[in-house]
Design a protein around this motif. Structure first.
Motif, PDB file in Angstrom:
ATOM      1  N   ARG A  10      -2.437  -6.329   1.793  1.00  0.00           N
ATOM      2  CA  ARG A  10      -1.298  -6.920   1.084  1.00  0.00           C
ATOM      3  C   ARG A  10      -1.199  -8.432   1.229  1.00  0.00           C
ATOM      4  O   ARG A  10      -0.429  -9.071   0.527  1.00  0.00           O
ATOM      5  CB  ARG A  10      -0.001  -6.276   1.565  1.00  0.00           C
ATOM      6  CG  ARG A  10       0.112  -4.837   1.152  1.00  0.00           C
ATOM      7  CD  ARG A  10       1.412  -4.250   1.602  1.00  0.00           C
ATOM      8  NE  ARG A  10       1.497  -2.859   1.193  1.00  0.00           N
ATOM      9  CZ  ARG A  10       2.201  -1.946   1.816  1.00  0.00           C
ATOM     10  NH1 ARG A  10       2.899  -2.266   2.883  1.00  0.00           N
ATOM     11  NH2 ARG A  10       2.221  -0.706   1.388  1.00  0.00           N
ATOM     12  N   HIS A  11      -1.921  -9.011   2.170  1.00  0.00           N
ATOM     13  CA  HIS A  11      -1.835 -10.441   2.421  1.00  0.00           C
ATOM     14  C   HIS A  11      -3.223 -11.054   2.381  1.00  0.00           C
ATOM     15  O   HIS A  11      -4.210 -10.368   2.573  1.00  0.00           O
ATOM     16  CB  HIS A  11      -1.194 -10.701   3.786  1.00  0.00           C
ATOM     17  CG  HIS A  11       0.190 -10.152   3.889  1.00  0.00           C
ATOM     18  ND1 HIS A  11       0.451  -8.847   4.233  1.00  0.00           N
ATOM     19  CD2 HIS A  11       1.391 -10.718   3.675  1.00  0.00           C
ATOM     20  CE1 HIS A  11       1.751  -8.639   4.227  1.00  0.00           C
ATOM     21  NE2 HIS A  11       2.348  -9.760   3.887  1.00  0.00           N
ATOM     22  N   GLU A  12      -3.260 -12.359   2.152  1.00  0.00           N
ATOM     23  CA  GLU A  12      -4.537 -13.061   2.118  1.00  0.00           C
ATOM     24  C   GLU A  12      -4.705 -13.891   3.382  1.00  0.00           C
ATOM     25  O   GLU A  12      -3.791 -14.598   3.791  1.00  0.00           O
ATOM     26  CB  GLU A  12      -4.610 -13.959   0.889  1.00  0.00           C
ATOM     27  CG  GLU A  12      -4.744 -13.176  -0.394  1.00  0.00           C
ATOM     28  CD  GLU A  12      -5.055 -14.072  -1.578  1.00  0.00           C
ATOM     29  OE1 GLU A  12      -5.708 -15.108  -1.386  1.00  0.00           O
ATOM     30  OE2 GLU A  12      -4.623 -13.719  -2.679  1.00  0.00           O
TER      31      GLU A  12
END
Length: 128
Positions: free
Chosen positions: A10-12
């Motif tokens: 969900r995150h980079e």
């Protein structure tokens, strides 16, 4: 481990620092879907510390951990003695030693790069 995997999807991040094998597994799986570098931070090898009950289980866990460790971008160990636990073919190209107990000395930091990047560090939070 599943929640770590979901969080990574969900995150980079540019870099994921996985501390212990239970964080390394979801980082490797998430890397199939996201592009980031993985640093494996090893205070102690999982097979030696947690999977000591049956020799067969310990050997399988050690093989899995070493196989995954070979695929990381860098490895952080807390002692030079830990290198003896790893066969040379399982060592990544970058190995750093960050000791549990720092030396009493002048510690200075300088960066030659102005580039900013994001690091994700997942460790154990809570009571055991």
């Amino acid at each position: 481990m599943f929640y770590i995997f979901l969080f990574l999807l969900r995150h980079e991040f540019d870099v994921v620092q996985a501390r212990n094998m239970d964080c390394l597994i979801p980082a490797h799986i998430a890397r199939a879907f996201r592009e980031f570098k993985v640093i494996y931070d090893v205070p102690d090898f999982y097979a030696e510390s947690y999977a000591r009950s049956l020799p067969v289980i310990r050997k399988l866990v050690a093989l899995l951990e070493l196989t995954l460790a070979r695929k990381v971008n860098a490895l952080i160990l807390v002692s030079r003695w830990q290198v003896k636990q790893i066969k040379p073919e399982y060592l990544p190209s970058i190995v750093a030693f960050i000791y549990n107990v720092p030396f009493v000395a002048d510690i200075s930091y300088s960066s030659k790069s102005e580039e900013i990047f994001d690091i994700f560090l997942w460790g154990f939070f809570g009571r055991r």
